[in-house]
Design an enzyme around this catalytic site. Structure first.
Site, PDB file in Angstrom:
ATOM      1  N   GLU A  91      32.294  39.026  12.683  1.00  0.00           N
ATOM      2  CA  GLU A  91      31.921  40.422  12.933  1.00  0.00           C
ATOM      3  C   GLU A  91      31.167  41.110  11.796  1.00  0.00           C
ATOM      4  OE1 GLU A  91      35.144  39.274  12.494  1.00  0.00           O
ATOM      5  OE2 GLU A  91      36.324  40.699  11.312  1.00  0.00           O
ATOM      6  N   HIS A 104      34.803  40.973  21.501  1.00  0.00           N
ATOM      7  CA  HIS A 104      35.709  40.910  20.346  1.00  0.00           C
ATOM      8  C   HIS A 104      34.968  41.298  19.063  1.00  0.00           C
ATOM      9  CE1 HIS A 104      39.186  39.085  18.124  1.00  0.00           C
ATOM     10  NE2 HIS A 104      38.253  38.923  17.198  1.00  0.00           N
ATOM     11  N   GLU A 105      33.839  40.667  18.835  1.00  0.00           N
ATOM     12  CA  GLU A 105      33.123  40.944  17.578  1.00  0.00           C
ATOM     13  C   GLU A 105      32.597  42.368  17.567  1.00  0.00           C
ATOM     14  OE1 GLU A 105      33.892  38.768  15.541  1.00  0.00           O
ATOM     15  OE2 GLU A 105      34.389  37.181  16.980  1.00  0.00           O
TER      16      GLU A 105
HETATM   17  N1  TRP Z   1      37.030  37.283  11.916  1.00  0.00           N
HETATM   18  C1  TRP Z   1      36.497  36.373  12.873  1.00  0.00           C
HETATM   19  C2  TRP Z   1      36.951  36.817  14.242  1.00  0.00           C
HETATM   20  O1  TRP Z   1      38.076  36.672  14.612  1.00  0.00           O
HETATM   21  C3  TRP Z   1      36.844  34.945  12.730  1.00  0.00           C
HETATM   22  C4  TRP Z   1      36.778  34.262  11.403  1.00  0.00           C
HETATM   23  C5  TRP Z   1      37.643  34.334  10.395  1.00  0.00           C
HETATM   24  C6  TRP Z   1      35.890  33.244  11.012  1.00  0.00           C
HETATM   25  N2  TRP Z   1      37.355  33.416   9.421  1.00  0.00           N
HETATM   26  C7  TRP Z   1      36.301  32.743   9.782  1.00  0.00           C
HETATM   27  C8  TRP Z   1      34.783  32.714  11.609  1.00  0.00           C
HETATM   28  C9  TRP Z   1      35.663  31.683   9.159  1.00  0.00           C
HETATM   29  C10 TRP Z   1      34.128  31.669  10.979  1.00  0.00           C
HETATM   30  C11 TRP Z   1      34.561  31.143   9.782  1.00  0.00           C
HETATM   31  O2  TRP Z   1      36.241  37.422  14.935  1.00  0.00           O
HETATM   32 ZN    ZN Z   2      38.505  38.714  15.197  1.00  0.00          ZN
END
Ligand code: TRP
Ligand code: ZN
Length: 872
Positions: free
Chosen positions: A265, A298-299
């Protein structure tokens, strides 16, 4: 660097940062030999903290220069920190480092993928780009300038708004971006590449225009419209449901084929796994289309729940993830089919989160400690976290929940906060006392609620006595558990006034229903009102009543799952004892009734439900209910029931298969998807009979399907045929690969159809496929499709000779250094090793010890493997 002994980090040790960073100015000079990053930070001492040296985080940085207010200063650099002492209260720190994105195989920090350079900074990837206070409670305003070769990298992106760009010597160009919003470093992103863009706009409720863009690999623009529509729908939904408008002028999504997780995100510049962007009817299934809707949402939703209000520290991860999953679930339910959405959420929770919560990696939705934060992006933090948010809404009601969200943003917009802060806003808006509820945040383990029903003819009362327990918790105090219930008469009528939301607050507690004339059938935990195991001593007759008459679709489905669960577990015990399983006619009758309802009524929403109801509980979910898992007996029992249903209901399955064709042009609508789901379920049941005509039917569907849902359903069903000799299977697999070998995401499906097959030769097939050109050890999607999916194939991974364990251990060792995050996810395949017999445990232990003892093992894998071995 790898020789550092891994440190455990504790929530209780949290201290605020000693320094703050007001503005960040970054300059990236991207060249083939490496990227030079010049960082200029306007810093000052945190007035709330006593004077301390400045300690910056870094990883794999080649430090070229460090100055404070323009002058060289003494500093102490280690592999992971840069320390500067005797600093004034406010100063400008400038560092110059060189990084090597081309050699970055971890896909954390800045890395190269096919079409250019991308970044992934959550949770601690920013320190792989430059020296920084890499923690979410340090928030700054960023400006970013990128320089790169213009022909190779025509697109240069970063967070925020484009402010200037121009040409340079040697065919290079530059672009400068400014992000007006303060943000933590984990939300930083940049992209430099050769990409095609799909552009559109969204006008917010208050009339602002947001420029939308989706960037993808050249040639893939025709696979972007669905994601763009999903983004626009998400923006509208968040305005309508939560009054939240987009704050940005530019919202960009960039899809990349090499990505550790689903999507990220980053403020105004989301980076997505191609899996959650690219879709076209002939390459993506109904489930893919729906997943794209949910992940795009979600994002986008993170822009408020995560970005505008972020986490104080990584222990608070569920503050943004649980809440944002809850929001994307609600969006998906509104957009598609609320009933089957809930069923699928619970199916997923039971298949992944319940086992996690019973295994060595069990943790509260807010962990108290961790070694490697990347190991805590889990089903517990995400999916159980969403259930906890859902319980808050259940307890206070939708309107108060909305008021609580408003209050949360009123109090905390622009801040980095804790889970308590969120709950306090909910409490303030509703007047509800959440003191006891906080246990859900602080304890691991799935609580068990045992319910006993007592009917008293004299007093015409029905009493439910509920006893709760959670052996995994640190103490025995009870949870606050919302338990939705209703009572039904034996003829299936809902007893008027019996629908109640009970609040369990004591270890044992009774609830009395008055004026009950005859013994009722209680329907408990309606809509899955809490993430618990619910025990009640139902008779098959009672469950059949609920399956046929319960107006809460979740609990109607649940009644069918309970019936099937009991049959399969009894059959597994019989098979293990060398006996033949018995299948009662009543279950077949109930299944027939479901199929006939569908055929007679032609209710499209109903088809999706019937497909869910006739999908038997999965082996992983069932295994949790056995004290010692016998995977072969369980597998034989479940497939025995499938075959029995196919034999008894062949006419119904064939009739529905013929009757459920979709005649309109393909659309990923819930109506069409429901029909296809049920029709393909009929095909899979029929293929249990493995007659020549059904094989031909499946091959025919495979060849003539005009959409990936139907084509892949036929392929997966054929791939699962057990017979040693099945030319239709061979042909479908060969044709599918020949047709789709240049569509990476479709190749993933081809790998997964083979790695999840129940065939006894599956491990040999998977091993052979690791050397196939279709496989690529550098690409997480390929590893997940071929290797992790095999690790989730209960009967084949847990082969009695230990071959499955040895194979996964080998793969972990191959990967641990190259990509620790992905290797660590593979190591989670061993979570349940102590649930098996002594022979299997000995093999699993040997495999785990071999991984643990591998020299220089990455911290990520070490934490998982150590916890697994510690569980014995
Ligand atoms: N924050 C992201 C989500 O849930 C996911 C995420 C966390 C992520 N750590 C990551 C994606 C590492 C890629 C690599 O939307
Ligand atoms: Zn998330």
């Amino acid at each position: 660097m790898k020789t550092d002994t891994p440190q455990t980090i504790y929530l209780k040790d949290y201290t605020p940062p000693a320094y703050l960073v007001d503005t960040v100015d970054l300059d990236f000079s991207i060249e083939s030999g490496g990227t030079v990053v010049t960082s200029t930070l306007a810093m000052r001492r945190n007035p709330l903290v006593s004077a301390r040296p400045l300690v910056l985080d870094g990883e794999e940085l080649e430090t070229l220069d460090v100055t404070v207010d323009g002058a060289k200063v003494p500093f102490l650099a280690s592999a992971s920190s840069l320390t500067v002492d005797h600093l004034p209260d406010a100063f400008t720190l400038r560092t110059v480092v060189r990084i090597k994105p081309d050699g970055n195989t971890r896909l954390s920090g800045m890395y190269r993928s096919k079409d250019g350079y991308f970044t992934q900074c959550e949770a601690q990837g920013f320190r792989r780009i430059t020296w920084f206070l890499d923690r979410p409670d340090v928030m700054s305003t960023y400006t970013v300038t990128l320089h790169a070769d213009k022909a190779t990298y025509p697109i240069l992106l970063a967070n925020g708004n484009p402010v200037a760009n121009g040409e340079e010597a040697n065919g290079r160009h530059w672009a400068k971006w400014a992000d007006p919003f303060r943000k933590p470093a984990y939300l930083f992103a940049l992209v430099a590449g050769k990409l095609d863009g799909l552009f559109d706009t969204f006008t917010t409720a208050s009339g602002r225009t947001v420029q939308l863009a989706i960037y993808v690999e050249p040639g893939k623009l025709d696979q972007c419209p669905h994601a763009m529509a999903a983004l626009q729908k998400s923006m509208l939904w968040d305005e309508e449901r939560f009054g939240l408008e987009c704050d940005l002028d530019h919202y960009m999504i960039v899809a990349v084929g090499d990505f550790n997780m689903g999507a990220m995100e980053n403020k105004g510049l989301n980076i997505f796994n191609t899996k959650y962007v690219l879709a076209r009817a002939d390459v993506a299934t109904d489930v893919d289309f729906e997943n794209i809707d949910r992940v795009v949402a979600h994002e986008y939703f993170h822009n408020w729940t995560g970005n505008r209000v972020t986490c104080r520290d990584w222990f608070q991860l569920s503050l943004k993830e649980g809440l944002t999953v809850f929001r994307d679930q609600e969006f998906g339910a509104d957009l598609h089919n609320r009933q089957t959405a809930r069923i699928r959420e619970v199916r997923g929770l039971r298949a992944a989160q319940f086992p996690e919560d019973a295994g060595p990696m069990a943790h509260p939705i807010r962990p108290a400690s961790f070694v490697e934060i990347n190991n805590f992006y889990t089903a517990t933090v995400y999916e159980k976290g969403a259930e906890v948010i859902r319980m808050i809404q259940t307890l206070i009601g939708r309107d108060a929940f909305r008021a609580g969200m408003d209050e949360y943003f009123r109090r905390h917009d622009g801040q980095a906060v804790t889970c308590e802060d969120f709950v306090a806003a909910m409490a303030a808006a509703s007047g509800f006392d959440f003191t006891q509820f906080m246990r859900w945040y602080n304890q691991p383990g799935t609580p068990r609620v045992a319910v006993d029903g007592h009917f008293d003819e004299e007093t015409k009362t029905f009493t439910l006595t509920c006893t709760q327990a959670n052996p995994r918790a640190s103490d025995e105090s009870p949870y606050l558990i919302p338990l939705r219930v209703a009572l039904f008469a034996a003829d299936g009528n809902l007893l008027p006034g019996s629908e109640r939301l009970l609040q369990l607050t004591a270890t044992t507690q009774s609830f009395v229903f008055e004026n009950i004339a005859v013994e009722p059938v209680p329907s408990l935990l309606r809509d899955f009102s809490a993430p618990v195991y619910l025990d009640f001593d139902y008779t098959p007759e009672q469950l059949t009543v609920l399956l046929a008459h319960e107006s809460d679709p979740f609990n109607a489905w649940e009644a069918g799952q309970r019936l099937a669960t009991q049959l399969i577990l009894d059959a597994a015990a019989a098979i293990a004892a060398g006996q033949e399983p018995v299948w009662p006619a009543s279950f077949v009758d109930a299944a027939r009734k479901l199929l006939q309802t569908q055929a007679g009524v032609g209710n499209f929403g109903g088809a999706a439900f019937v497909a869910e109801a006739l999908t038997l509980p999965g082996e992983t979910t069932l295994a949790e209910l056995m004290s010692v898992v016998d995977p072969d007996a369980l597998h034989a029992a479940r497939n025995g029931l499938r075959r029995h249903l196919a034999e008894q209901l062949e006419g119904e399955f064939s009739g529905l298969y013929a009757g459920l064709t979709v005649n309109e042009p393909y659309a990923p609508s819930s109506e069409q998807a429901g029909r296809r789901a049920l029709r393909n379920l009929c095909l899979a049941y029929l293929l249990e009979l493995d007659t020549l005509s059904v094989r031909q039917l499946a091959l025919q569907q495979f060849k003539t399907a005009d959409n990936m849902t139907d084509q892949f359903a036929a392929l997966a069903a054929l791939a699962n045929v057990n017979a040693a000799d099945c030319p239709q299977r061979e042909q479908a697999l060969a044709d599918f690969y020949a047709k789709w070998k240049n569509e990476a995401l479709v190749v993933d499906k081809w790998l997964q159809a083979q790695s999840t097959s129940r065939r006894p030769d599956t491990l040999a097939t998977v091993k052979a496929l690791t050397a196939h050109p279709a496989f690529d050890i550098g690409n997480p999607n390929k590893i997940y499709a071929l290797i992790r999916a095999f690790g989730a194939n209960l009967v084949r991974f847990n082969a009695a000779d230990g071959s499955g364990y040895a194979f996964i251990a080998d793969q972990i060792i191959v990967l641990h250094d190259r990509n620790p995050q992905v290797a660590s996810r593979l190591a989670r395949c061993f979570d349940r090793w102590t649930k098996f017999d002594a022979g299997r445990q000995a093999h699993a232990r040997r495999a785990l010890e071999r991984v643990r003892d591998h020299a220089g093992l990455s911290r990520d894998v070490l934490e998982v493997v150590t916890r697994a071995l510690g569980a014995a």
